[in-house]
Design a protein around this motif. Structure first.
Motif, mmCIF file in Angstrom:
data_model
loop_
_atom_site.group_PDB
_atom_site.id
_atom_site.type_symbol
_atom_site.label_atom_id
_atom_site.label_comp_id
_atom_site.label_asym_id
_atom_site.label_seq_id
_atom_site.Cartn_x
_atom_site.Cartn_y
_atom_site.Cartn_z
ATOM 1 N N THR A 169 0.963 -1.309 0.028
ATOM 2 C CA THR A 169 -0.071 -0.051 -0.069
ATOM 3 C C THR A 169 0.970 1.184 0.017
ATOM 4 O O THR A 169 0.316 2.424 -0.190
ATOM 5 C CB THR A 169 -1.143 0.093 1.311
ATOM 6 N N SER A 170 2.209 1.108 0.395
ATOM 7 C CA SER A 170 3.251 2.316 0.156
ATOM 8 C C SER A 170 3.828 2.614 -1.097
ATOM 9 O O SER A 170 4.085 3.683 -1.416
ATOM 10 C CB SER A 170 4.245 2.152 1.202
ATOM 11 N N LEU A 171 3.579 1.612 -2.091
ATOM 12 C CA LEU A 171 4.400 1.603 -3.311
ATOM 13 C C LEU A 171 3.749 3.074 -4.022
ATOM 14 O O LEU A 171 4.631 3.473 -4.518
ATOM 15 C CB LEU A 171 3.962 0.418 -4.255
ATOM 16 N N ALA A 172 2.544 2.898 -4.199
ATOM 17 C CA ALA A 172 2.072 4.255 -5.027
ATOM 18 C C ALA A 172 2.497 5.539 -4.545
ATOM 19 O O ALA A 172 2.924 6.526 -5.179
ATOM 20 C CB ALA A 172 0.481 4.101 -5.121
ATOM 21 N N ALA A 173 2.744 5.614 -3.390
ATOM 22 C CA ALA A 173 3.144 7.247 -2.886
ATOM 23 C C ALA A 173 4.462 7.166 -2.933
ATOM 24 O O ALA A 173 5.019 8.203 -3.295
ATOM 25 C CB ALA A 173 2.801 7.111 -1.207
ATOM 26 N N ALA A 174 5.257 5.930 -2.832
ATOM 27 C CA ALA A 174 6.851 6.240 -2.967
ATOM 28 C C ALA A 174 7.062 6.566 -4.290
ATOM 29 O O ALA A 174 7.663 7.294 -4.800
ATOM 30 C CB ALA A 174 7.408 4.697 -2.629
ATOM 31 N N PHE A 175 6.231 6.062 -5.303
ATOM 32 C CA PHE A 175 6.477 6.074 -6.890
ATOM 33 C C PHE A 175 6.028 7.614 -7.154
ATOM 34 O O PHE A 175 6.639 8.221 -8.018
ATOM 35 C CB PHE A 175 5.699 5.143 -7.654
ATOM 36 N N SER A 176 4.879 8.236 -6.623
ATOM 37 C CA SER A 176 4.449 9.372 -6.806
ATOM 38 C C SER A 176 5.493 10.537 -6.491
ATOM 39 O O SER A 176 5.718 11.427 -7.040
ATOM 40 C CB SER A 176 3.232 9.684 -5.933
#
Length: 341
Positions: free
Chosen positions: A225-232
């Motif tokens: 669930t943290s992937l999208a924010a890290a990639f953002s």
């Protein structure tokens, strides 16, 4: 024949729907289990319709604020440092929007948006300035941006092998290796499919021997669930670096700079292969990095600079003692300065 093809198509469609449904159920169950097994160690602070996880310990002033680098692991990576700093002053780690226990946010996740979130969270939690900001890796440009806009609240700074505003071009020039896409397509796809449970199945568990096993398990549980924010954040790294690069003058603000200095010979063969660099390219890159670290130390007339020859980049795990000592030194300088008439 047509009837047979139609039956096969219907069967495949039904199976696909069933698999997706199972995946969605699996992911939702895993998220519920993560929330139950690994609750936020700190407070969930409302900053206007969404919550930021802020974990503060200890007592005293100035308040040390820990800013993590670009990663899905967030605040837990500071655990070895935070536990010790809490013994001599108040210290707060936190998770940026969408990372670990913090709610996601809309819009670009550049350094300005990140600084605004942190400022709101500290205010909402009634944490009082002055702050000593500690930025690791990409956290360096983030704390520089915070200081640019909220400088009156910042009394000191520690940069832990921090990113430099011009690092992309200068490292590429030094190594001869062009800068690559910070987010490979396969990882973009995984982030977009977090709802399906696929990332949770294929991503490896977090292996961080420097942290308690329960902490590493929490990082693993929240990684999908943290992937999208890290990639953002990664998508706008250059914007964040440019913003931070507009502010490089800290006056006589107490500043401690810690830089990596681990030589090529100290890395394992697997680590050398994973770097994708030859020994010569590595040495040229590290020389360029060292030059940029020297520049960061020059941003204040009241700075110290230590090169750790036994540490690579993530020194809050490899050499937490050095990070703690640097924080203690800066806190001491701030305390003595505030005690003057």
């Amino acid at each position: 024949m047509r009837r047979w093809i139609k039956r096969v198509a219907i069967t495949i469609t039904i199976l696909a729907i069933a698999l997706v449904s199972i995946g969605v159920f699996y992911e939702q169950a895993a998220r519920s289990r993560a929330a139950k097994d690994f609750p936020a160690p700190g407070r969930l602070v409302d900053i206007g319709g969404r919550q930021i996880h802020l974990n503060c310990e200890g007592q005293g002033t100035p308040v040390v604020v820990l800013e993590a680098g670009a990663d899905t692991s967030g605040s837990p990576l500071w655990q070895p440092v935070q536990e010790q700093v809490a013994r001599f002053t108040r210290v707060c780690s936190y998770d940026r929007a969408g990372i670990m226990w913090s709610d996601p946010a809309k819009g670009p996740r550049n350094s300005l948006a990140i600084a605004e979130d942190l400022h709101k969270a500290l205010r909402a939690a009634n944490e009082q300035a002055p702050y000593v900001l500690v930025g690791a890796s990409m956290g360096g440009p983030y704390v520089m941006t915070f200081t640019k806009y909220y400088g009156k609240e910042v009394a000191g700074m520690v940069l832990v092998d921090a990113s430099h505003p011009e690092q992309t071009a200068r490292l590429a020039q030094a190594s001869g290796v062009p800068a690559s896409d910070p987010i490979p397509f396969v990882f973009r796809a995984l982030a977009a499919m977090a709802w399906s449970g696929l990332p949770r199945l294929v991503l490896p568990d977090a292996e961080i021997p420097e942290l308690p096993s329960q902490t590493a398990k929490a990082i693993t549980a929240y990684q999908p669930t943290s992937l999208a924010a890290a990639f953002s954040e990664a998508a706008v790294f250059e914007d964040s670096l440019r913003e931070a690069g507009t502010f490089r003058t800290l006056g006589n603000l107490p500043l401690a700079v810690l830089s990596r200095g681990k030589p090529w010979s100290a890395f394992s063969e697997a680590e050398r292969t994973a770097s994708g660099l030859t020994r010569e390219q590595f040495n040229r890159s590290e020389a360029a990095w060292a030059s940029m670290q020297d520049e960061e130390a020059s941003w204040s007339s009241n700075s110290t600079h230590q090169v750790l020859t036994d540490s690579s980049h993530v020194m809050q795990l490899e050499r937490p003692d050095a990070v703690i000592a640097a924080i203690k030194d800066v806190v001491g300088k701030v305390t003595r300065a505030n005690a003057l008439p």
